[in-house]
Structure formats: structure tokens, C-alpha cells
Design an enzyme around this catalytic site. Structure first.
Site, PDB file in Angstrom:
ATOM      1  N   ARG A 216      74.498 -10.761  43.618  1.00 31.04           N
ATOM      2  CA  ARG A 216      73.840  -9.837  42.676  1.00 31.04           C
ATOM      3  C   ARG A 216      74.735  -8.625  42.486  1.00 31.04           C
ATOM      4  NH1 ARG A 216      69.099  -7.407  44.996  1.00 31.04           N
ATOM      5  NH2 ARG A 216      70.414  -5.587  45.223  1.00 31.04           N
ATOM      6  N   GLU A 232      78.031  -2.130  42.901  1.00 34.26           N
ATOM      7  CA  GLU A 232      78.467  -2.992  43.996  1.00 34.26           C
ATOM      8  C   GLU A 232      78.114  -4.431  43.662  1.00 34.26           C
ATOM      9  OE1 GLU A 232      76.293  -2.309  47.583  1.00 34.26           O
ATOM     10  OE2 GLU A 232      74.344  -2.488  46.615  1.00 34.26           O
ATOM     11  N   ASN A 234      76.643  -7.729  45.731  1.00 37.49           N
ATOM     12  CA  ASN A 234      76.096  -8.225  46.996  1.00 37.49           C
ATOM     13  C   ASN A 234      76.411  -9.699  47.106  1.00 37.49           C
ATOM     14  OD1 ASN A 234      74.371  -5.773  47.768  1.00 37.49           O
ATOM     15  ND2 ASN A 234      73.660  -6.219  45.706  1.00 37.49           N
ATOM     16  N   SER A 239      68.598  -9.776  47.497  1.00 42.32           N
ATOM     17  CA  SER A 239      67.142  -9.897  47.586  1.00 42.32           C
ATOM     18  C   SER A 239      66.485  -9.919  46.217  1.00 42.32           C
ATOM     19  CB  SER A 239      66.580  -8.768  48.429  1.00 42.32           C
ATOM     20  OG  SER A 239      67.042  -7.544  47.939  1.00 42.32           O
ATOM     21  N   LYS A 397      82.342  -3.101  50.567  1.00 45.03           N
ATOM     22  CA  LYS A 397      82.718  -1.978  49.705  1.00 45.03           C
ATOM     23  C   LYS A 397      84.200  -1.683  49.806  1.00 45.03           C
ATOM     24  CE  LYS A 397      78.286   0.348  49.376  1.00 45.03           C
ATOM     25  NZ  LYS A 397      77.494  -0.660  50.125  1.00 45.03           N
ATOM     26  N   LYS A 451      82.929  11.172  49.984  1.00 49.45           N
ATOM     27  CA  LYS A 451      82.134  10.330  50.883  1.00 49.45           C
ATOM     28  C   LYS A 451      82.940   9.880  52.085  1.00 49.45           C
ATOM     29  CE  LYS A 451      79.394   7.247  49.676  1.00 49.45           C
ATOM     30  NZ  LYS A 451      78.355   6.349  49.201  1.00 49.45           N
ATOM     31  N   GLU A 455      79.853   3.973  57.059  1.00 52.89           N
ATOM     32  CA  GLU A 455      78.454   3.925  56.671  1.00 52.89           C
ATOM     33  C   GLU A 455      77.611   4.809  57.590  1.00 52.89           C
ATOM     34  OE1 GLU A 455      75.466   0.294  55.375  1.00 52.89           O
ATOM     35  OE2 GLU A 455      77.488  -0.105  56.082  1.00 52.89           O
ATOM     36  N   GLY A 456      76.456   5.193  57.156  1.00 50.91           N
ATOM     37  CA  GLY A 456      75.575   5.949  58.033  1.00 50.91           C
ATOM     38  C   GLY A 456      74.698   6.921  57.277  1.00 50.91           C
ATOM     39  N   ARG A 538      65.494  -2.176  39.201  1.00 50.90           N
ATOM     40  CA  ARG A 538      64.776  -1.361  40.169  1.00 50.90           C
ATOM     41  C   ARG A 538      64.719   0.063  39.667  1.00 50.90           C
ATOM     42  NH1 ARG A 538      67.693  -2.860  45.527  1.00 50.90           N
ATOM     43  NH2 ARG A 538      69.293  -3.119  43.930  1.00 50.90           N
TER      44      ARG A 538
END
Lengths: 562, 562
Positions: A216, A232, A234, A239, A397, A451, A455-456, A538
């Protein structure tokens, strides 16, 4: 590209204190002690709120900067050209809609959802993530489809097979994957473990002859540039292939009933066949595996409140293709799994033709060595993995960042037109050794996000802080700059929307993200499937906070072509 | 016949203390201070357990009496003749089924229920009885259909139009209704209020030209006599027209998948089209009313955990016939309702073509004068009532008792064959002024139940107590005997069953009750519909208590023809 995934989680409803908690869809990447994951690059983060963990919040244009921002002038300037008239605008006068009509529509929509299985597990009810049929609540949804320019939708559909092909090509270049992720490996234990598995497979000289991708690609419309920008792709555990179709059906049903009042035509909601197309791809992969007694195995989390989305896919697989799916956790696979000498994967004695992951993308999915053993076991087997470790890594990524570098796409794709299509939708993304970009970001910090690679969440730098931090790094001149990247800041269009959560319809300002599903199946040289399959929209509540960052959680939506 | 109705209620699960409470389907007749209701005649009652209010528990054959009982020799002896080979026997060797297979089937069934809207509101979740889409749980169901003799099923189908016609004829005989219920009126405030409305309508000289009945006749197979005995006909608010169809679909789906393992053929589950047939009847009634702007009004309880059953019917009505249904409580109708001079019923300004009751059958549905005013208002209007007050009264147990008397059916029906069909399925029912029956009951008390006319439960008399009480009444010679009736005691077949409630599959001993839905629509002399529509099977756990009476609560089931 990345391993971020949507899931349902639970948040105290702001409306009253005595109503059950409602479900929020967001991308899950729980911070954990051993977590180091793949860097989150394309999405602006904010500090997680008390019980809301997310890595996928969108920047909201701050009022003061909105009218002044002009397109970036940099290497990516071509992406910033305004496409006149292509931006999503509300087609409905939300202020003009009768409140009573909205309430009627919301009631009908809730009934429709309940009767048609547009449901999730309610985290406030025990066992709702383990046992089907108990503790169900409607999936959160937008009452109406979001207006979306048809040309952008067509472009996103057209580029889907190119992304499919790109992922496949990249997955075959083991050295590219290992080299590109070598620095990430040092700081990120999770990626390091995935790379170890990848290395072992490389050492085995194992070729995945049958390769299945159910991807996706996520996009947002940038209000500044009127461009549809790729966020991005996936490649693992995309999902909502099931529930996204239902939301399209729901909106079509509502517009058939109320469209005339609203001046909307249900035929403008594009057909969404993801669940059947994904089932078809799984069934065709199963056929290629060529063992009629083998099953599809869905690898699931021990607790899954989004299980009905998965069940819809398995139901289609069974009903349309008579292929049986079993559900196993990574721990169960470790316990029950075995490899036959010929490479056949058995789990609980059942031969597995296709391994379909709906977990395994985040550090928290591997709480012990058992899960890692299971992942390796499956990878070493002859079963078709959706995705294989190579597909998984190709979707990180970090790899997307590498692919965004000049002349890298050309390494994998021959067709110039295809390359142009991909580049046209990439959002701007740069490392800090690009001095021109750093200079530009110091001048116009409001157009960038700084950035951390890792990640986090909660550590993104916006606005004047971008400038200050870049100047500090320049002064200090140390290696710290390697820990950051610069991203084009996306300003999605904010529109008033009716969002229905936990049985309550709210009007709110929201932004939308398009997900385009695609399937890819090949056996050696034969490409069996390479298609766009459908979409997920979404819609997230937006609210500017002090940092000018959007907070929000998503509801499921569909699109209304304009 | 009677006003007993199925509904969902909540009981603490016996399995563990920390799982959510589960739903039970049972007939509701809450005792209330002003309640006196219609006498419960055909069903054996037991004392309500702590949180289980029911008037529909079935007698369980006590081990000691089972082998000795012989058919009654009385006026109803013809009903007691054994029909060889017609009794329901389990077609499945429940002891032989692999536990793992059962767990798989139960899991699949729970998934199926969730995806296909076989759901109810979970009382343990707030708002689940008011707001659709929140607090849903699968409806309790039997994992497999109950074996049922095809000849009995055919008989029950054949007699359905005769019951329809009978109810219609009885409803037109106002004096018969008033006279038959005159003694009940004195002791039962609820029936008295219904009769008052009926009297007012009679005084108005108002004729219901368009008459719509959506009935359900309930039956049990008596193990002693191998007869299918009629328990009651519900003429108001027959529940589960929607969910009953889904359970048939669920079982068909399970047998398609697992039937081969079980030696069962999904084609032996009879087609169940109740929801579409009821929608068709409502739509045709709406057409007869002939006002395209009018709606169907579903009269609902303020809180309704079985709302999805009702929503399925309204969804079919909208989707197949484009007829809109609105939902109103009696209190809302009192507040918003008005009668136009031409008799048109308006509720909230909306003209009503058909009033479809899913409440209004029990004293508790009328907590204040407002509800009674609403009932009268509707009755005085030209709207088609489903049911009218006459249909409602014609369905009371007292009227059924009257109809069971010799030569009463002949007053309403000409066709001798029809009369025989009805009489063949009536269970034995006598007043205490029948000295032969009293004598017989003193000799063989285990074959009778002594029941108070008045509803309320917990006061039924079984076994030797029947004998003692009858002898006492003979000695005392007062009027107290008028307070009781004698009923044939029904011994339904008890079989091992798998019952799924609240996500848990239990094996238990259970009895089943068949409900046959039927629809009747006429406009003056033109009978537009007079059909059997489908069925509901309800399966209840049985457990003998000290009194030898079955305790139990029902799950939804379907039937497997043998």
C-alpha cells in the site's frame, strides 16, 4: 517507505467520561527498550499523548505562515510546481447541511456498519482482541467521502505497478539493501536483526522464485504545491484491505439514499475491490506453490483488535477460491513450526504455501528470541513469504531515502517514463550533507522538518528550531548531523468533516491520506499479477498545537472524485 | 396464543467471573406491580432465578417417569397417538466429534457472525441498547442445526395460512373477544386496558379494511407422543425475523465447509426467507395504504438490545422496496403524534402508512398513561396496524384456550380439513370444570401441569402437587378452581448440543422450539398475502431441578431435515 502500520487503539473519548473508550486508527510503532526500528522519515511526529502512540501525524499549516509560503527552490523544485485546479476542495457545503439530516445519516451509517461487518474489537472489552464475536464496535469512519481530484487518483493508480516492479528489483539486489542500511544497522537493533536474517538467506544462496507483494502506497495532497506526494510504501502488513472496501460501500449506500439532498452522486466513489484482489493474489500464489493440501498462514499478533479486516480477506479467500487460511502468532510458529528436508514449512503439521504477515513489522512484535527464530524459520523455507525479508527491507524508509537520491532509480528501472512518474510523486528528502538544502532550510525553516533518522517519535524539529539547530550543527561541525535528515514539510488540505467514532458524530477539521493498494506476483520470469487493487482513505482530525504540528487520529474514509 | 416475546437479556456467565456477561434469549414478561397480563397457559414455569426472568421454560422429563409414561386417554387422546419415526433424533454423534474440529467450527462461526451482522447489543456495555454500532456481541447460537422431521416441518408450514385466516376471522368478532376475555379483564389490568381500547374502536364503528399480520407460531416436538404441539401464536412483535435467517445461513456455511466431516448436507437446512417475506408484506401493506410520502413506523422500546434484528428487516424494506422506516417509542408517539381529520396518523410531521409493533405486548411497555394514549391514538388512525388491537387480543393465550374448546373453531372456519389440521397440533388444555380431566389428572399427575391463569411465573404445580391441589380444591368446593387451568405436560426431546454464547462454545443438553413465521395481508375482500415465511429454531439448555422442570435460556438455531 517503511514498516509503519495502521492498527486500532483505544483512547478515552473526549466527549464524556462515562462512555466507552473509542477506537483510533493510527500507525503503530511503540517505543520499546530494545526498539530502534527503521527511521521515520516522511511523517512529522509529535510527542505521543498519554495513551496515544503514533508516528503518523500531519503538519497543519499554521495561520501565520499559510499565505506567505512559496514553493521550494531547490533540487526538487520540479515537484513543487503548482498544478492549477488539482487540489482537493470540499464539494459539500458542510455549513449548509441540516443537522437533522446529518444525525439521520450517522444513524443509518452506524446501522449499516453493524450489519455489514465494518467493525473492530473494542479495547475496553476483555477478550475483544482475541475472540471474534465479542466486544465489537463499528470501525471509526468519516460520514462522507473526501473530495479528491480524479487526475491525482489516476496518477496514483498508474504509478502503482511501477512501485511494485521497483520493490521487486530492489529486493533482488542484496548488496544494495545491506549497504544502504549499514549505517542504520549500527544504531537500530531491529533493522540489524532483519539484516542478519537477510544475510543468512544470502549465504544460503536461496532464491525466492515465487514472489508475492501486497503493498500500500500512501499519499497526501499538498496544499502548497497542489501535488500528490508519496509518503511511504508499506510492503509488510498493509492494513485495511477488507474494511476499506466496506467504507466505500457504506458511502455509496449513503449517497444512494441521501445523495440527492447533498448534490452528490454515488457513482463518483471509485470502485474498491482490494479485498477480492488481495484474495485473488493470495490464491494465485497458493496455486503457484502447487500443493493442494497446503494452506495460507496469516501471521498475527497475539492480540488484534483489527482482526475483522483480516477475517474479511480470509473469508474472500475461502469463499471465492476455496483456499484455507490458518492464523498463527510468531510464538506459535516457533513452537509448532518445522522445516522438512525439501524446504516445506509445516506449522502444527500443516504444510504452508503462503505466509501472509499481519505482524512482524515493529520491534514490539519480537518480544523474545522465539519470534526471531520463527521469522528465520519461515524465511529459510520454500513457502512464499508475503513479504520476504528482502521485500520487507526494500520497503523501509531508509531505502526510500536512498531511492530518492539522484540516479538511484535508474539502477533498478530502465523505462524513463516510469522513473519520471515515480520522481514526480516523491516528497523532498535530503541528508544534511547537502549544503544547498541546509542553506535553504536555514533561510526558510517553515518549509522543512528536521527529523532524527531513528524511529521513536516526539523529536521532530519544526519552524525556527530547524534554523537554530542547523546553525548549531554548522558551528559544532561534528558527526551529529548524520543523525538527522531534512524533509519537505507537507501541508495537507484541511477541510471540515463529519467523523463518527464510538457511535458519536463530530464535526471537525481534518486532513486525508490516500493509500493505494497494489499486488505483485511473479514466478521466475513470469509476472502473474502487477496491478493497482483499490484504495484506502484515512481522514484525521487536525488541530494545531504550539509547534504547529497536527495532532490527529484517523477514521476510515473513501473518496469522491472531482 | 399469547403476548410472550423473545428478547435478549443479560446473565452473568457461569464460566468465569472476569468475562463479559452474555446474552440470553428468552420470553420477557417482567413481573410488575400493576402487571397482571394475560395468563400463561402453554408453558411450564419455574421460579425465576436471581437475574433471569422468563416465562418460557420447558419441562424436562424426569428420569424416574420417563419410561413409564403412556399417552393420555382423554378427549385429546387423538393428539397423543404416536407417529412412528417422526421424533427428532440427533443425526450427529456428538460424542464422536473431534474437539479440535468443534473449536475450529466455533471460531469460524464467530467470525461469520461478526462479518454478517448476526449480532445483538451487549447489555454490559453502556449505550448498546440505544446507539447502533457500539457494544455489539454475536447473537448466541447453536453450532449446528437441530435435527427435525421433514413431515412435521411440512405440517407446520401447511397449517400456517390456516392460523393466519383464523386470527383474521377471530379479530373481526369483537363480541367473542370481549366475552372470552371478560373474566381475565377482572384480574388482569393489562388485558383490561387493551380491551378498553378495543371497546372504543368498536364504538367508533371503525373497520380495519387493510389488515396485516406478521405472526410466529411456536411448536415443540413432544417425545412422548412424537407429535409437534403448538405452544402459542405470537401476533404482536414476533421477534427474530432477521437473525433467524442469518443463523440458517451460518449453518449452511458451516456445513458447506465441514459437512463432509460430519456426514451432513447443507441442502437439508430449509431455505429461510423470513426477513424478505416480512419486508415484502410490509411493503405491500404500504402500497395498499397508497400514500407515497408515508412511512412505515417501527414502534420500539426505549432500550432494545435486539435492535439489529429489527434493522435487518428495515434494511430489506429500504433496499428491496425503497420504503422508509422510522423508529419511535410509544412515549415519542404520544409526544409527536397527531391525527388529521381524515384519520391520517402523523408522527413528528411524518405521515404513517404502517405501524409495526416491536413493543407494546407487556405491561412494562406502558409505564405511564403516555404509552396508553399513544396506543389509542394509533388505533384510532387510518394507519395499518401490525397488529391492530383486535389482532393483538386474538393472539392472547386466553383466546387460544377458548379456541381449543370443542366446536369453537367451527365458529370461525368452514373448511373441515383446516379445522382438523389446527386441532391436530393443539396441545391439551382444559379448565378445571372438566371433571373427567380432573379425575385423570389426579390419577396421572405426572402428565399434567396445573397453572394459574394469571401471568407472573413461579407458581406452576407439577407432579404429586397436582394431585394434592386438585383433591384439596375438590374438598373445599370454592371458586378457587377458576384461577387454574390444566395443561398437557410437554416432554420435549433432550439432545446434546453445542451452544455458543459470549464467544464460548459449551456442550450441553438442550431442547428446541420451532417458530414458524407467517404473513397475512388483506384489503377488504382481497387476500393479498397468506403464507408461511420461514422459521426460527430456538435451542435451550435443559437441566432438571427439584420440581423436574427445565431451566434454560435459548440460543438461535436452525433445522436439519430428517
Amino acid at each position: 517507505m517503511g514498516a509503519a502500520h495502521s492498527s486500532a487503539t483505544c483512547l478515552s473519548s473526549p466527549a464524556t467520561t462515562n462512555i466507552p473508550r473509542c477506537y483510533l486508527f493510527h500507525r503503530v510503532s511503540k517505543p520499546s527498550s530494545n526498539s530502534s526500528s527503521i527511521p521515520t522519515i516522511y511523517l512529522h511526529l509529535q510527542k505521543p499523548t498519554s495513551n496515544f502512540i503514533s508516528q503518523n501525524h500531519y503538519s497543519l499549516k499554521s495561520p501565520c505562515s499559510s499565505s506567505k509560503i512559496v514553493p521550494l527552490s531547490c533540487a526538487r523544485v520540479r515537484l513543487m510546481e503548482t498544478q492549477e485546479g488539482s487540489a482537493s476542495k470540499p464539494v459539500i457545503d458542510f455549513h449548509g447541511i441540516d443537522e437533522e439530516l446529518i444525525q439521520k445519516m450517522a444513524y443509518d451509517a452506524l446501522v449499516w456498519s453493524s450489519l455489514h461487518g465494518l467493525v473492530v474489537g473494542d479495547k475496553s472489552v476483555q477478550r475483544s482482541g482475541k475472540v471474534p464475536g465479542v466486544g465489537m464496535v463499528h470501525a471509526p469512519f468519516a460520514l462522507l467521502p473526501v473530495a479528491f481530484p480524479e487526475n491525482h487518483w489516476k496518477s496514483a493508480c498508474e504509478v502503482a505497478p511501477v512501485f511494485n516492479e521497483l520493490i521487486d528489483r530492489v529486493s533482488l539486489d542484496g548488496n544494495f539493501l545491506q549497504d544502504s542500511l549499514s549505517r542504520t544497522k549500527k544504531v537500530d537493533v531491529f533493522t540489524s536483526r532483519l539484516l542478519d536474517i537477510h544475510s543468512k538467506v544470502l549465504e544460503m544462496n536461496k532464491t525466492e522464485e515465487i514472489r508475492l507483494g501486497l503493498h500500500r502506497s500512501d499519499y497526501m495532497l499538498d496544499e502548497q504545491t497542489k501535488l500528490l506526494l508519496h509518503i511511504e510504501i508499506n510492503t509488510i502488513s498493509s492494513s485495511f484491505p477488507g474494511l476499506s472496501c466496506l467504507v466505500s460501500d457504506l458511502h455509496r449506500s449513503l449517497l444512494k439514499r441521501y445523495g440527492e439532498h447533498l448534490g452528490l452522486d454515488s457513482k463518483r466513489i471509485p470502485s474498491n475491490t482490494t479485498v477480492n484482489r488481495f484474495a485473488d493474489a493470495l490464491a494465485k500464489a497458493w496455486t503457484e506453490y502447487n500443493n493442494p493440501r497446503a494452506a495460507v498462514m496469516v501471521v498475527v499478533q497475539p492480540e488484534e483488535h483489527n482482526m475483522y479486516d483480516q477475517h474479511w480477506l480470509c473469508a474472500a479467500l475461502k469463499e471465492k477460491y476455496n483456499v484455507t487460511a490458518i492464523r498463527k502468532t510468531l510464538a506459535e510458529i516457533d513452537k509448532e513450526g518445522e522445516l522438512l528436508p525439501d524446504g516445506t514449512l509445516l506449522v502444527g503439521g500443516q504444510a504452508i504455501a503462503v505466509v501472509y504477515f499481519r505482524t512482524g513489522y515493529a520491534p514490539t512484535d519480537y518480544p523474545s528470541e522465539a519470534e526471531w527464530r520463527a521469522r528465520l524459520l519461515m524465511e529459510q523455507s520454500l513457502a512464499i513469504k508475503c513479504p520476504s525479508i528482502s521485500y520487507h527491507l526494500a520497503g523501509t524508509k531508509k531505502i526510500q531515502q536512498e531511492l530518492a537520491k539522484p540516479n538511484v532509480l535508474e539502477r533498478f528501472l530502465e523505462n524513463k517514463e516510469d522513473i519520471t512518474k515515480l520522481q514526480k510523486c516523491f516528497a523532498g528528502l535530503w541528508s544534511l550533507d547537502d549544503s544547498d538544502i541546509v542553506k535553504r532550510a536555514i533561510e526558510r525553516p517553515e518549509l522543512f522538518v528536521m527529523k532524527p533518522q531513528r524511529e521513536g517519535g516526539g523529536n521532530n524539529i519544526y519552524g525556527d528550531d530547524v534554523k537554530e539547530n542547523l546553525l548549531r550543527l554548522q558551528r559544532e561541525g561534528n558527526e551529529e548531523d548524520a543523525a538527522y535528515i531534512l524533509m519537505q514539510r507537507i501541508f495537507p488540505i484541511v477541510s471540515p468533516m463529519f467523523l463518527v467514532r464510538n457511535g458519536i458524530c463530530h464535526k471537525d477539521h481534518a486532513v486525508s491520506e490516500l493509500g493505494v493498494y497494489s499486488a505483485y506476483l511473479r514466478n521466475k520470469d513470469k509476472v502473474i499479477i502487477n496491478d493497482q487493487c483499490g484504495y484506502l482513505m484515512r481522514t484525521k482530525v487536525s488541530s494545531s498545537n504550539e509547534g504547529g504540528v497536527a495532532a490527529g487520529f484517523a477514521v476510515l474514509d473513501s473518496m469522491y472524485l472531482t
